[in-house]
Design an enzyme around this catalytic site. Sequence first.
Site, PDB file in Angstrom:
ATOM      1  N   ASP A  16       0.873  -1.172   0.000  1.00  0.00           N
ATOM      2  CA  ASP A  16       0.000   0.000   0.000  1.00  0.00           C
ATOM      3  C   ASP A  16       0.914   1.228   0.000  1.00  0.00           C
ATOM      4  O   ASP A  16       1.709   1.408   0.930  1.00  0.00           O
ATOM      5  CB  ASP A  16      -0.855  -0.042   1.271  1.00  0.00           C
ATOM      6  CG  ASP A  16      -1.810   1.137   1.380  1.00  0.00           C
ATOM      7  OD1 ASP A  16      -1.614   2.168   0.693  1.00  0.00           O
ATOM      8  OD2 ASP A  16      -2.755   1.026   2.181  1.00  0.00           O
ATOM      9  N   ILE A  17       0.806   2.057  -1.002  1.00  0.00           N
ATOM     10  CA  ILE A  17       1.742   3.175  -1.141  1.00  0.00           C
ATOM     11  C   ILE A  17       1.608   4.177   0.006  1.00  0.00           C
ATOM     12  O   ILE A  17       2.569   4.854   0.359  1.00  0.00           O
ATOM     13  CB  ILE A  17       1.589   3.853  -2.518  1.00  0.00           C
ATOM     14  CG1 ILE A  17       2.851   4.655  -2.843  1.00  0.00           C
ATOM     15  CG2 ILE A  17       0.335   4.717  -2.594  1.00  0.00           C
ATOM     16  CD1 ILE A  17       2.970   5.073  -4.288  1.00  0.00           C
ATOM     17  N   GLY A  38      -9.561   4.963  -6.169  1.00  0.00           N
ATOM     18  CA  GLY A  38      -8.303   4.226  -6.307  1.00  0.00           C
ATOM     19  C   GLY A  38      -7.220   4.737  -5.379  1.00  0.00           C
ATOM     20  O   GLY A  38      -7.465   5.056  -4.207  1.00  0.00           O
ATOM     21  N   VAL A  39      -6.015   4.844  -5.910  1.00  0.00           N
ATOM     22  CA  VAL A  39      -4.869   5.233  -5.091  1.00  0.00           C
ATOM     23  C   VAL A  39      -5.030   6.686  -4.618  1.00  0.00           C
ATOM     24  O   VAL A  39      -4.618   7.040  -3.504  1.00  0.00           O
ATOM     25  CB  VAL A  39      -3.550   4.974  -5.864  1.00  0.00           C
ATOM     26  CG1 VAL A  39      -3.348   5.908  -7.019  1.00  0.00           C
ATOM     27  CG2 VAL A  39      -2.367   4.994  -4.921  1.00  0.00           C
ATOM     28  N   ASP A  40      -5.643   7.519  -5.429  1.00  0.00           N
ATOM     29  CA  ASP A  40      -5.898   8.919  -5.077  1.00  0.00           C
ATOM     30  C   ASP A  40      -6.760   9.008  -3.802  1.00  0.00           C
ATOM     31  O   ASP A  40      -6.413   9.708  -2.838  1.00  0.00           O
ATOM     32  CB  ASP A  40      -6.613   9.580  -6.264  1.00  0.00           C
ATOM     33  CG  ASP A  40      -6.648  11.095  -6.183  1.00  0.00           C
ATOM     34  OD1 ASP A  40      -6.148  11.663  -5.201  1.00  0.00           O
ATOM     35  OD2 ASP A  40      -7.180  11.707  -7.122  1.00  0.00           O
ATOM     36  N   GLY A 125      -5.330   1.474 -13.501  1.00  0.00           N
ATOM     37  CA  GLY A 125      -6.564   1.157 -12.779  1.00  0.00           C
ATOM     38  C   GLY A 125      -7.759   1.619 -13.605  1.00  0.00           C
ATOM     39  O   GLY A 125      -8.009   1.120 -14.707  1.00  0.00           O
ATOM     40  N   VAL A 126      -8.452   2.610 -13.092  1.00  0.00           N
ATOM     41  CA  VAL A 126      -9.645   3.166 -13.753  1.00  0.00           C
ATOM     42  C   VAL A 126      -9.318   3.680 -15.167  1.00  0.00           C
ATOM     43  O   VAL A 126     -10.165   3.641 -16.050  1.00  0.00           O
ATOM     44  CB  VAL A 126     -10.229   4.304 -12.875  1.00  0.00           C
ATOM     45  CG1 VAL A 126     -11.342   5.043 -13.588  1.00  0.00           C
ATOM     46  CG2 VAL A 126     -10.754   3.738 -11.568  1.00  0.00           C
ATOM     47  N   TYR A 127      -8.069   4.113 -15.385  1.00  0.00           N
ATOM     48  CA  TYR A 127      -7.681   4.663 -16.698  1.00  0.00           C
ATOM     49  C   TYR A 127      -7.314   3.592 -17.733  1.00  0.00           C
ATOM     50  O   TYR A 127      -7.006   3.912 -18.875  1.00  0.00           O
ATOM     51  CB  TYR A 127      -6.555   5.688 -16.545  1.00  0.00           C
ATOM     52  CG  TYR A 127      -6.984   7.034 -16.002  1.00  0.00           C
ATOM     53  CD1 TYR A 127      -8.313   7.292 -15.673  1.00  0.00           C
ATOM     54  CD2 TYR A 127      -6.065   8.063 -15.820  1.00  0.00           C
ATOM     55  CE1 TYR A 127      -8.708   8.527 -15.176  1.00  0.00           C
ATOM     56  CE2 TYR A 127      -6.456   9.307 -15.333  1.00  0.00           C
ATOM     57  CZ  TYR A 127      -7.777   9.538 -15.001  1.00  0.00           C
ATOM     58  OH  TYR A 127      -8.154  10.770 -14.518  1.00  0.00           O
TER      59      TYR A 127
HETATM   60  P1  ADP Z   1      -5.570   5.511 -12.641  1.00  0.00           P
HETATM   61  O1  ADP Z   1      -6.791   6.370 -12.636  1.00  0.00           O
HETATM   62  O2  ADP Z   1      -4.294   6.314 -12.948  1.00  0.00           O
HETATM   63  O3  ADP Z   1      -5.702   4.292 -13.461  1.00  0.00           O
HETATM   64  P2  ADP Z   1      -6.062   4.049 -10.129  1.00  0.00           P
HETATM   65  O4  ADP Z   1      -5.939   4.577  -8.755  1.00  0.00           O
HETATM   66  O5  ADP Z   1      -7.417   3.668 -10.625  1.00  0.00           O
HETATM   67  O6  ADP Z   1      -5.339   5.137 -11.089  1.00  0.00           O
HETATM   68  O7  ADP Z   1      -5.132   2.776 -10.285  1.00  0.00           O
HETATM   69  C1  ADP Z   1      -3.728   2.810 -10.399  1.00  0.00           C
HETATM   70  C2  ADP Z   1      -3.138   1.589  -9.717  1.00  0.00           C
HETATM   71  O8  ADP Z   1      -3.041   1.852  -8.312  1.00  0.00           O
HETATM   72  C3  ADP Z   1      -3.978   0.325  -9.843  1.00  0.00           C
HETATM   73  O9  ADP Z   1      -3.105  -0.759 -10.117  1.00  0.00           O
HETATM   74  C4  ADP Z   1      -4.588   0.168  -8.440  1.00  0.00           C
HETATM   75  O10 ADP Z   1      -4.818  -1.199  -8.131  1.00  0.00           O
HETATM   76  C5  ADP Z   1      -3.473   0.707  -7.594  1.00  0.00           C
HETATM   77  N1  ADP Z   1      -3.795   1.107  -6.200  1.00  0.00           N
HETATM   78  C6  ADP Z   1      -4.992   1.390  -5.639  1.00  0.00           C
HETATM   79  N2  ADP Z   1      -4.841   1.703  -4.327  1.00  0.00           N
HETATM   80  C7  ADP Z   1      -3.498   1.622  -4.050  1.00  0.00           C
HETATM   81  C8  ADP Z   1      -2.697   1.803  -2.881  1.00  0.00           C
HETATM   82  N3  ADP Z   1      -3.235   2.149  -1.705  1.00  0.00           N
HETATM   83  N4  ADP Z   1      -1.344   1.596  -2.996  1.00  0.00           N
HETATM   84  C9  ADP Z   1      -0.783   1.253  -4.166  1.00  0.00           C
HETATM   85  N5  ADP Z   1      -1.475   1.074  -5.313  1.00  0.00           N
HETATM   86  C10 ADP Z   1      -2.827   1.250  -5.251  1.00  0.00           C
END
Ligand code: ADP
Length: 175
Positions: A16-17, A38-40, A125-127
């Site tokens: 988890d980042i 997502g990660v945001d 992820g979503v993109y």
């Molecule tokens: P994007 O909109 O740029 O595609 P996302 O957040 O939907 O961004 O996904 C980007 C990547 O981050 C995906 O592989 C997702 O599984 C991953 N991700 C989601 N939450 C976390 C987290 N807490 N730590 C690390 N990676 C994460």
Amino acid sequence: MQKEINESVLELIRGDITEQDTDAIVNAANSSLLGGGGVDGAIHRAGGPIILEECRKLDGCPTGEAKTTSAGNMKASYVIHTVGPVWHGGTQNELALLKSCYLRSMQEAERCKLSSISFPSISTGVYRFPVKQASEIALKTVVDYLNGTTNIKRVVFVLFSEKDLNVFNETLVTL
Ligand code: ADP
């Protein structure tokens, strides 16, 4: 997996980042910088409202660029927000824009005199950017960067799933 490049080390881990102790963590944000899923979403939840407060003053961020805020309650000191491209089949400059995200983020870390940075897998992820192609761009851009002159000694790719970690590991052995 980990690889030494010049004076620096590149690490690939599953995790988890928001829990990383690098000087900066990179956020895969959207161009408003006003929060998303997502990660945001995870970064804003873990860091607290100070991050959104600072983001409001930044007037958004174009795709392929990067802007920095503090990291609130997280162990990291900074969040570098970068905006990845939405995948449209590869015909709309997505490859160059994804490369730019990694490059601009490294340059932001350098400008802030940081020595370590963690990346998520931007845009996959979503993109919907295909993970294999994204891993090739991500790792090649960072390896090339670390082969130049830099103060950044540690770069960590934090993959959220075992599957993504495997893809990134497979790519790194070919570089
Ligand atoms: P994007 O909109 O740029 O595609 P996302 O957040 O939907 O961004 O996904 C980007 C990547 O981050 C995906 O592989 C997702 O599984 C991953 N991700 C989601 N939450 C976390 C987290 N807490 N730590 C690390 N990676 C994460």
